[in-house]
Every structure is written in structure tokens, then in C-alpha cells.
Design a protein around this motif. Structure first.
Motif, PDB file in Angstrom:
ATOM      1  N   ASN A   5     -16.027  -8.368   9.517  1.00  0.00           N
ATOM      2  CA  ASN A   5     -16.034  -7.213   8.631  1.00  0.00           C
ATOM      3  C   ASN A   5     -15.490  -7.623   7.269  1.00  0.00           C
ATOM      4  OD1 ASN A   5     -15.846  -4.753   7.383  1.00  0.00           O
ATOM      5  ND2 ASN A   5     -14.236  -3.932   8.741  1.00  0.00           N
ATOM      6  N   SER A   6     -16.377  -7.645   6.266  1.00  0.00           N
ATOM      7  CA  SER A   6     -15.955  -8.092   4.941  1.00  0.00           C
ATOM      8  C   SER A   6     -15.669  -6.930   3.990  1.00  0.00           C
ATOM      9  CB  SER A   6     -17.042  -8.985   4.323  1.00  0.00           C
ATOM     10  OG  SER A   6     -18.256  -8.258   4.218  1.00  0.00           O
ATOM     11  N   SER A   7     -15.619  -5.685   4.516  1.00  0.00           N
ATOM     12  CA  SER A   7     -15.326  -4.534   3.668  1.00  0.00           C
ATOM     13  C   SER A   7     -13.887  -4.633   3.170  1.00  0.00           C
ATOM     14  CB  SER A   7     -15.521  -3.226   4.445  1.00  0.00           C
ATOM     15  OG  SER A   7     -14.642  -3.184   5.555  1.00  0.00           O
ATOM     16  N   PRO A   8     -13.626  -4.148   1.955  1.00  0.00           N
ATOM     17  CA  PRO A   8     -12.279  -4.261   1.401  1.00  0.00           C
ATOM     18  C   PRO A   8     -11.276  -3.461   2.220  1.00  0.00           C
ATOM     19  CG  PRO A   8     -13.634  -2.809   0.055  1.00  0.00           C
ATOM     20  CD  PRO A   8     -14.541  -3.468   1.036  1.00  0.00           C
ATOM     21  N   PRO A   9     -10.035  -3.927   2.341  1.00  0.00           N
ATOM     22  CA  PRO A   9      -9.027  -3.205   3.124  1.00  0.00           C
ATOM     23  C   PRO A   9      -8.727  -1.849   2.495  1.00  0.00           C
ATOM     24  CG  PRO A   9      -8.007  -4.962   1.852  1.00  0.00           C
ATOM     25  CD  PRO A   9      -9.487  -5.136   1.721  1.00  0.00           C
ATOM     26  N   ARG A  10      -8.332  -0.901   3.328  1.00  0.00           N
ATOM     27  CA  ARG A  10      -8.029   0.445   2.845  1.00  0.00           C
ATOM     28  C   ARG A  10      -6.789   0.450   1.962  1.00  0.00           C
ATOM     29  NH1 ARG A  10      -6.798   5.801   6.603  1.00  0.00           N
ATOM     30  NH2 ARG A  10      -6.753   7.311   4.897  1.00  0.00           N
ATOM     31  N   TYR A  11      -5.820  -0.393   2.327  1.00  0.00           N
ATOM     32  CA  TYR A  11      -4.567  -0.455   1.570  1.00  0.00           C
ATOM     33  C   TYR A  11      -4.368  -1.853   0.982  1.00  0.00           C
ATOM     34  CZ  TYR A  11      -3.738   3.655   4.504  1.00  0.00           C
ATOM     35  OH  TYR A  11      -3.863   4.856   5.150  1.00  0.00           O
ATOM     36  N   GLU A  12      -3.797  -1.872  -0.210  1.00  0.00           N
ATOM     37  CA  GLU A  12      -3.455  -3.133  -0.868  1.00  0.00           C
ATOM     38  C   GLU A  12      -1.958  -3.313  -1.024  1.00  0.00           C
ATOM     39  OE1 GLU A  12      -5.431  -2.830  -4.602  1.00  0.00           O
ATOM     40  OE2 GLU A  12      -7.435  -3.223  -3.784  1.00  0.00           O
ATOM     41  N   CYS A  13      -1.204  -2.221  -0.880  1.00  0.00           N
ATOM     42  CA  CYS A  13       0.231  -2.264  -1.171  1.00  0.00           C
ATOM     43  C   CYS A  13       0.976  -1.285  -0.274  1.00  0.00           C
ATOM     44  CB  CYS A  13       0.458  -1.910  -2.650  1.00  0.00           C
ATOM     45  SG  CYS A  13       2.186  -1.913  -3.156  1.00  0.00           S
ATOM     46  N   LEU A  14       2.184  -1.674   0.127  1.00  0.00           N
ATOM     47  CA  LEU A  14       3.102  -0.787   0.836  1.00  0.00           C
ATOM     48  C   LEU A  14       4.313  -0.559  -0.069  1.00  0.00           C
ATOM     49  CD1 LEU A  14       3.054  -2.361   4.423  1.00  0.00           C
ATOM     50  CD2 LEU A  14       1.518  -0.650   3.456  1.00  0.00           C
ATOM     51  N   LEU A  15       4.631   0.708  -0.306  1.00  0.00           N
ATOM     52  CA  LEU A  15       5.720   1.090  -1.205  1.00  0.00           C
ATOM     53  C   LEU A  15       6.780   1.809  -0.383  1.00  0.00           C
ATOM     54  CD1 LEU A  15       6.476   1.152  -4.267  1.00  0.00           C
ATOM     55  CD2 LEU A  15       5.367   3.403  -4.371  1.00  0.00           C
ATOM     56  N   PHE A  16       7.997   1.235  -0.363  1.00  0.00           N
ATOM     57  CA  PHE A  16       9.047   1.749   0.509  1.00  0.00           C
ATOM     58  C   PHE A  16      10.228   2.313  -0.277  1.00  0.00           C
ATOM     59  CE2 PHE A  16       6.973  -1.628   2.912  1.00  0.00           C
ATOM     60  CZ  PHE A  16       6.833  -1.093   4.177  1.00  0.00           C
ATOM     61  N   ASP A  17      10.641   3.515   0.095  1.00  0.00           N
ATOM     62  CA  ASP A  17      11.963   3.989  -0.293  1.00  0.00           C
ATOM     63  C   ASP A  17      12.986   3.151   0.478  1.00  0.00           C
ATOM     64  OD1 ASP A  17      14.042   5.822  -1.246  1.00  0.00           O
ATOM     65  OD2 ASP A  17      14.035   6.634   0.784  1.00  0.00           O
ATOM     66  N   LEU A  18      14.241   3.179   0.033  1.00  0.00           N
ATOM     67  CA  LEU A  18      15.280   2.412   0.731  1.00  0.00           C
ATOM     68  C   LEU A  18      16.128   3.280   1.649  1.00  0.00           C
ATOM     69  CD1 LEU A  18      17.130  -0.077   1.231  1.00  0.00           C
ATOM     70  CD2 LEU A  18      18.398   0.630  -0.826  1.00  0.00           C
ATOM     71  N   ASP A  19      16.931   4.153   1.040  1.00  0.00           N
ATOM     72  CA  ASP A  19      17.963   4.875   1.790  1.00  0.00           C
ATOM     73  C   ASP A  19      17.372   5.865   2.783  1.00  0.00           C
ATOM     74  OD1 ASP A  19      20.213   3.681   0.376  1.00  0.00           O
ATOM     75  OD2 ASP A  19      19.517   4.825  -1.355  1.00  0.00           O
ATOM     76  N   ASP A  20      17.816   5.755   4.034  1.00  0.00           N
ATOM     77  CA  ASP A  20      17.372   6.593   5.144  1.00  0.00           C
ATOM     78  C   ASP A  20      15.884   6.407   5.452  1.00  0.00           C
ATOM     79  OD1 ASP A  20      19.972   7.574   5.133  1.00  0.00           O
ATOM     80  OD2 ASP A  20      19.466   9.277   3.858  1.00  0.00           O
ATOM     81  N   THR A  21      15.308   5.325   4.930  1.00  0.00           N
ATOM     82  CA  THR A  21      13.916   4.976   5.230  1.00  0.00           C
ATOM     83  C   THR A  21      13.860   3.598   5.873  1.00  0.00           C
ATOM     84  OG1 THR A  21      13.025   6.327   3.420  1.00  0.00           O
ATOM     85  CG2 THR A  21      11.625   4.550   4.250  1.00  0.00           C
ATOM     86  N   LEU A  22      14.381   2.590   5.178  1.00  0.00           N
ATOM     87  CA  LEU A  22      14.424   1.244   5.749  1.00  0.00           C
ATOM     88  C   LEU A  22      15.616   1.062   6.682  1.00  0.00           C
ATOM     89  CD1 LEU A  22      13.333  -0.944   2.692  1.00  0.00           C
ATOM     90  CD2 LEU A  22      11.987  -0.309   4.711  1.00  0.00           C
ATOM     91  N   TYR A  23      16.534   1.990   6.639  1.00  0.00           N
ATOM     92  CA  TYR A  23      17.598   2.050   7.644  1.00  0.00           C
ATOM     93  C   TYR A  23      17.792   3.521   8.012  1.00  0.00           C
ATOM     94  CZ  TYR A  23      20.668   3.286   3.690  1.00  0.00           C
ATOM     95  OH  TYR A  23      21.230   3.893   2.596  1.00  0.00           O
ATOM     96  N   PRO A  24      18.337   3.822   9.195  1.00  0.00           N
ATOM     97  CA  PRO A  24      18.369   5.215   9.666  1.00  0.00           C
ATOM     98  C   PRO A  24      19.487   6.044   9.034  1.00  0.00           C
ATOM     99  CG  PRO A  24      19.342   3.761  11.308  1.00  0.00           C
ATOM    100  CD  PRO A  24      18.774   2.870  10.230  1.00  0.00           C
ATOM    101  N   LEU A  25      19.271   7.353   9.022  1.00  0.00           N
ATOM    102  CA  LEU A  25      20.260   8.304   8.530  1.00  0.00           C
ATOM    103  C   LEU A  25      21.574   8.173   9.293  1.00  0.00           C
ATOM    104  CD1 LEU A  25      20.872  10.859   6.776  1.00  0.00           C
ATOM    105  CD2 LEU A  25      19.932  12.217   8.667  1.00  0.00           C
ATOM    106  N   SER A  26      21.492   7.778  10.550  1.00  0.00           N
ATOM    107  CA  SER A  26      22.681   7.658  11.402  1.00  0.00           C
ATOM    108  C   SER A  26      23.656   6.581  10.936  1.00  0.00           C
ATOM    109  CB  SER A  26      22.266   7.370  12.846  1.00  0.00           C
ATOM    110  OG  SER A  26      21.520   6.165  12.923  1.00  0.00           O
ATOM    111  N   SER A  27      23.255   5.758   9.970  1.00  0.00           N
ATOM    112  CA  SER A  27      24.158   4.722   9.449  1.00  0.00           C
ATOM    113  C   SER A  27      25.379   5.316   8.767  1.00  0.00           C
ATOM    114  CB  SER A  27      23.420   3.825   8.454  1.00  0.00           C
ATOM    115  OG  SER A  27      23.084   4.568   7.287  1.00  0.00           O
ATOM    116  N   GLY A  28      25.256   6.559   8.296  1.00  0.00           N
ATOM    117  CA  GLY A  28      26.380   7.218   7.646  1.00  0.00           C
ATOM    118  C   GLY A  28      26.474   6.991   6.146  1.00  0.00           C
TER     119      GLY A  28
END
Length: 266
Positions: A5-28
Motif C-alpha cells: 500500500n503506497s497511499s500516504p499515511p493519514r498522520y505525519e505528526c504526533l503532538l503531545f501535551d505534557l502535564d497529566d498527559t504523558l504522565y498520570p494525574l495521580s502523580s500529584g
């Protein structure tokens, strides 16, 4: 014969928030940050203790962050001092290395960026504690969105302070500035954030949105993940595209090699 399948990928980039996203809210860290902001408002800005919690909530809801709100209503203070007070005393020791997340991130060939309202020192401390500081192409932080210019300079240039002198999520201008800085196409970008407001603005400006920390979608979110660790289950095609792209590259390399060998033999 194998068809790729040579169709272009749907996504080219992943954009991440940091706080309570890349680590859990339970971290405090989130609760500690809120307490530090309240303390800063009382101790450093002289705001009455009786109404400070309500004022903080009002400013946060109207301006996106407490800092942006304080600046907008006329409080003057040094940005770095504020960040040192609010973020510098967070319990970073609560964040532990996350080899699962690191493996997920490194397994993706897509562009990966962090988009945070936090200052760069805070972002790097958190990423380093998680062991994922080298997994991203770049960080878009408070400093990225707000290059060094103080309120006095702004006032001299415009004749008055802008309605919101701090650029931050969830304002559309923050997203648009991030797109311009990182040269990314929002329609080809998957955006992960725990904030309902950020998700809704992200959707409005064209991003594909993933609400993190919740099991059900909200208005404005295309997907919902209870944990960032669920990425692969939610988006297996991202890893499948990696395999497909590798196979396509191998096929092209092999075809090129055959072509070269044929031309040499001729």
C-alpha cells in the motif's frame, strides 16, 4: 507477488501535551502546582487570602492559565521568577522512568513534538524523570510561544497592554503559532491532551484530537484514552504504517539495486 500500500499515511505528526498527559494525574504534580500558584498569589502579589482560590479559578477559566490571567488583569511580575516558584518546587520525584511509553514513542517513525504551556525547565525536568527526553523532535513551551519581551516594551509598542499578554493554550493563536513554528499540518496531526478546552480548540483548528485520562469522548475529541499507554491499542495503524513503509523502502532499494546491476551488465 506482494502488493504494498503506497497511499500516504493519514498522520505525519504526533503532538503531545505534557502535564497529566504523558504522565498520570495521580502523580500529584497538578495539585502541587495549583497550591504553589495560590501561595504565589498571596505571598508575592499580596492578593487577599480569603478570595484567592475563587480569583484563581476565574482567571484560569477566562484566560487559559493563572499566569495569563494575572498578567491580563494588570499584575506585573517576572516570568522566570513565577515559573521558579510554581514549578521549581514540584515533587518531580513522583515521576518515575516509563520504559513502556519510551518504547511506544521510539517505535513510531512519525514526527513527535511536545506542546506545553509550561516553561522549558519544567518540561525538560518532567521528560527527563520519565526517561523520554530524547524521544521528541522539539519542545514548544512557554518560551517558544512568548519570546522575551516585557510588559513595558509591549505598552510602548502598542500604547496599551494587549488583552492577553501571554500566549498559551487553549487560545487559537497559540495553536496557530505552534503550527507555524513546527511547520506542521494540523490536518495530518494527532493531538493528545488531557484538557477539554485544549482538545476543543485543537479540533476547531483542524487537529485530530485524543482526550487522555478519560474513557469516553467529549464534544471536540475524536478519540479518548484512559492512559497514554493505550496508544498502540487505539492506533495500531501507526505501527502498521511503520512496517508498510519499511517494506516499501526495502522494495524500492531492491528495485534500484536490480536496475543498477542490469545497467552495469549491459
Amino acid at each position: 507477488m506482494e502488493f504494498v500500500n503506497s497511499s500516504p499515511p493519514r498522520y505525519e505528526c504526533l503532538l503531545f501535551d505534557l502535564d497529566d498527559t504523558l504522565y498520570p494525574l495521580s502523580s500529584g504534580l497538578s495539585d502541587a502546582c495549583s497550591n504553589n500558584i495560590i501561595e504565589y498569589m498571596v505571598e508575592k502579589l499580596g492578593i487577599d487570602e480569603d478570595g484567592v482560590v475563587e480569583l484563581n479559578q476565574i482567571l484560569y477559566k477566562k484566560y487559559g492559565t493563572s499566569m495569563a490571567g494575572l498578567k491580563a488583569v494588570g499584575y506585573e511580575f517576572d516570568n522566570d521568577e513565577y515559573h521558579r516558584y510554581v514549578h521549581g518546587r514540584l515533587p518531580y520525584e513522583n515521576l518515575k522512568p516509563d520504559p513502556v511509553l519510551r518504547s511506544l514513542l521510539l517505535g513510531l517513525p512519525l514526527r513527535k513534538l511536545v506542546f506545553s504551556n509550561g516553561d522549558e525547565v519544567h518540561v525538560m525536568k518532567a521528560l527527563t524523570r520519565l526517561g523520554i527526553e530524547d524521544c521528541f523532535e522539539r519542545i514548544i513551551s512557554f518560551e517558544t510561544l512568548n519570546p522575551d519581551i516585557n510588559e513595558a516594551e509591549l505598552s510602548c509598542v502598542t500604547g496599551h497592554l494587549p488583552e492577553n499578554p501571554v500566549i498559551c493554550k487553549p487560545t487559537e493563536i497559540a495553536f496557530e503559532k505552534a503550527f507555524d513554528i513546527a511547520q506542521l499540518n494540523p490536518h495530518k496531526t494527532l493531538f493528545f491532551d488531557d484538557s477539554t478546552r485544549n482538545i476543543q480548540t485543537g479540533k476547531a483548528v483542524g487537529l485530530h484530537t485524543v482526550l487522555v485520562g478519560k474513557s469516553e469522548k467529549i464534544d471536540g475529541s475524536d478519540y479518548a484514552l484512559e492512559s497514554i499507554h493505550n496508544m498502540k491499542e487505539a492506533f495500531p495503524e501507526l505501527w502498521s504504517e511503520s512496517i508498510i513503509n519499511n517494506k516499501e523502502t526495502e522494495r524500492i532499494d531492491y528495485a534500484s539495486q536490480i536496475s543498477i546491476e542490469t545497467s552495469v551488465q549491459a
